[in-house]
Design a protein around this motif. Structure first.
Motif, short mmCIF file in Angstrom:
data_model
loop_
_atom_site.label_atom_id
_atom_site.label_comp_id
_atom_site.label_asym_id
_atom_site.label_seq_id
_atom_site.Cartn_x
_atom_site.Cartn_y
_atom_site.Cartn_z
N SER A 71 -34.33 3.73 33.34
CA SER A 71 -35.32 3.96 32.27
C SER A 71 -35.40 5.43 31.86
N ASP A 72 -34.87 6.33 32.67
CA ASP A 72 -34.88 7.75 32.32
C ASP A 72 -33.90 8.07 31.20
N ILE A 73 -32.82 7.31 31.12
CA ILE A 73 -31.79 7.63 30.13
C ILE A 73 -31.53 6.50 29.15
N SER A 74 -32.21 5.38 29.32
CA SER A 74 -31.98 4.25 28.42
C SER A 74 -33.28 3.50 28.17
N ASN A 75 -33.47 3.07 26.93
CA ASN A 75 -34.67 2.33 26.57
C ASN A 75 -34.30 1.05 25.83
N VAL A 76 -34.78 -0.08 26.35
CA VAL A 76 -34.52 -1.38 25.73
C VAL A 76 -35.71 -1.74 24.85
N SER A 77 -35.46 -1.94 23.57
CA SER A 77 -36.54 -2.30 22.64
C SER A 77 -36.48 -3.79 22.30
N PHE B 38 -20.13 9.61 28.81
CA PHE B 38 -20.89 8.46 29.29
C PHE B 38 -20.45 7.21 28.52
N GLU B 39 -20.38 6.12 29.24
CA GLU B 39 -19.91 4.86 28.65
C GLU B 39 -20.87 3.75 29.03
N SER B 40 -21.08 2.83 28.10
CA SER B 40 -21.96 1.70 28.35
C SER B 40 -21.12 0.45 28.57
N ARG B 41 -21.44 -0.30 29.62
CA ARG B 41 -20.71 -1.53 29.94
C ARG B 41 -21.68 -2.69 30.13
N PHE B 42 -21.23 -3.87 29.70
CA PHE B 42 -22.04 -5.07 29.84
C PHE B 42 -21.25 -6.13 30.61
N GLU B 43 -21.92 -6.78 31.55
CA GLU B 43 -21.29 -7.86 32.31
C GLU B 43 -22.29 -9.01 32.44
N ALA B 44 -21.76 -10.22 32.40
CA ALA B 44 -22.62 -11.38 32.59
C ALA B 44 -23.21 -11.37 33.99
N ASN C 215 -28.24 -16.30 30.68
CA ASN C 215 -29.04 -15.49 29.76
C ASN C 215 -29.41 -14.12 30.32
N ASN C 216 -28.64 -13.66 31.31
CA ASN C 216 -28.86 -12.33 31.87
C ASN C 216 -27.59 -11.48 31.72
N VAL C 217 -27.79 -10.22 31.45
CA VAL C 217 -26.66 -9.30 31.29
C VAL C 217 -26.90 -8.05 32.12
N LEU C 218 -25.87 -7.64 32.85
CA LEU C 218 -25.95 -6.40 33.61
C LEU C 218 -25.47 -5.26 32.72
N THR D 134 -29.13 -1.87 35.08
CA THR D 134 -30.25 -2.80 35.14
C THR D 134 -29.79 -4.16 34.64
N VAL D 135 -30.48 -5.21 35.04
CA VAL D 135 -30.20 -6.55 34.55
C VAL D 135 -31.18 -6.82 33.42
N ILE D 136 -30.63 -7.12 32.24
CA ILE D 136 -31.46 -7.40 31.06
C ILE D 136 -31.60 -8.91 30.91
N ALA D 137 -32.84 -9.38 30.93
CA ALA D 137 -33.10 -10.82 30.81
C ALA D 137 -33.43 -11.16 29.36
N GLY D 138 -32.98 -12.33 28.91
CA GLY D 138 -33.27 -12.76 27.56
C GLY D 138 -32.06 -12.60 26.68
N ALA D 139 -32.24 -12.97 25.42
CA ALA D 139 -31.15 -12.87 24.45
C ALA D 139 -30.77 -11.41 24.27
N VAL D 140 -29.47 -11.17 24.20
CA VAL D 140 -29.00 -9.79 24.07
C VAL D 140 -28.08 -9.68 22.86
N PRO D 141 -27.98 -8.50 22.28
CA PRO D 141 -27.07 -8.32 21.14
C PRO D 141 -25.63 -8.46 21.59
N ASP D 142 -24.79 -9.07 20.72
CA ASP D 142 -23.39 -9.22 21.10
C ASP D 142 -22.49 -8.26 20.32
N SER D 143 -23.08 -7.29 19.64
CA SER D 143 -22.29 -6.27 18.97
C SER D 143 -23.05 -4.96 19.03
N PHE D 144 -22.30 -3.88 18.91
CA PHE D 144 -22.95 -2.57 18.94
C PHE D 144 -22.05 -1.56 18.24
N THR D 145 -22.66 -0.44 17.89
CA THR D 145 -21.92 0.67 17.30
C THR D 145 -21.91 1.82 18.29
#
Length: 222
Positions: free
Chosen positions: A64-70, A144-150, A154-157, A190-201
């Motif tokens: 939460s110090d370097i990333s904020n989920v809205s 810094f790089e952002s990575r997503f894993e199932a 409905n949860n994403v790491l 962190t593990v993000i629960a719920g629907a997540v975006p499947d694209s990003f810039t």
């Protein structure tokens, strides 16, 4: 005349020994530097890993110090924003910490078995060890790089990875040779629960442009 003859002999002996020394130096130099670069790579990688542990622990960095989920009113994720200021501070702190660890020792000892200098597979690693002194210089480039894993239904790491590329040089025997090493480390996750975006810039800054280092602007898709 006798003294002159003795002097000539000593000169011949000296020149002969010099030629032998130079020939030996030239022949063993490639093996010494190969050995040295291998040892130096380990030193640099250990310094990078130690620097990450030190900086993250000292600053008590959490996700939460370097990333904020809205999210929107329905709880759907609309974006994940990276704190660029925090990221830049971390990059600077990590770069300084790596440099400090490497520079904390003026010289490094390198003990190479005599058999290794012959470049023969049957003698490598055998015989008494010859001590060499080597110095290291380095320049660390961090990103810094952002990575997503199932991570289940409905949860994403979401992981924020530190990418470390180090350009270094070994100085020994009056010569310098360069090399590069790369490694990665986990900054936060962190593990993000719920629907997540499947694209990003992914916006990456250009040289001499401080607009962004790694801005992850995720477009929320249902």
């Amino acid at each position: 005349m006798k003294k002159l003859s003795i002097l000539k002999r000593w000169i011949i002996v000296f020149l002969s020994l010099s030629v032998v020394f130079v020939a030996c130096f030239i022949s063993v130099k490639p093996f010494v530097f190969t050995y040295a670069k291998s040892a130096a790579e380990t030193i640099i990688l250990n310094a990078a890993n130690e620097a990450v542990l030190n900086v993250l622990a000292q600053n008590e960095i959490t996700y939460s110090d370097i990333s904020n989920v809205s999210r929107d009113n329905a709880g759907q994720i609309t974006g994940i924003e990276i704190d660029i200021e925090k990221v830049n501070l971390l990059k600077s702190a990590l770069s300084n910490e790596i440099a400090g660890i490497v520079a904390s020792r003026n010289k490094y000892d390198l003990n190479i078995p005599v058999g290794t200098l012959f470049g023969n597979e049957y003698t490598t690693g055998y015989g008494p060890k010859i001590k060499f002194k080597m110095q290291l210089t380095e320049t660390a480039i961090l990103d810094f790089e952002s990575r997503f894993e199932a991570a289940g239904i409905n949860n994403v790491l979401h992981q924020i990875i530190i990418k470390i590329d180090v350009n270094a040089s070994v100085l020994m025997m009056g010569c310098t040779d360069g090399f590069s090493v790369s490694t990665t480390a986990l900054a936060a996750q962190t593990v993000i629960a719920g629907a997540v975006p499947d694209s990003f810039t992914n916006v990456i800054e250009q040289p001499n442009n401080d607009l962004a280092d790694e801005v992850f602007n995720f477009g929320g898709l249902g």
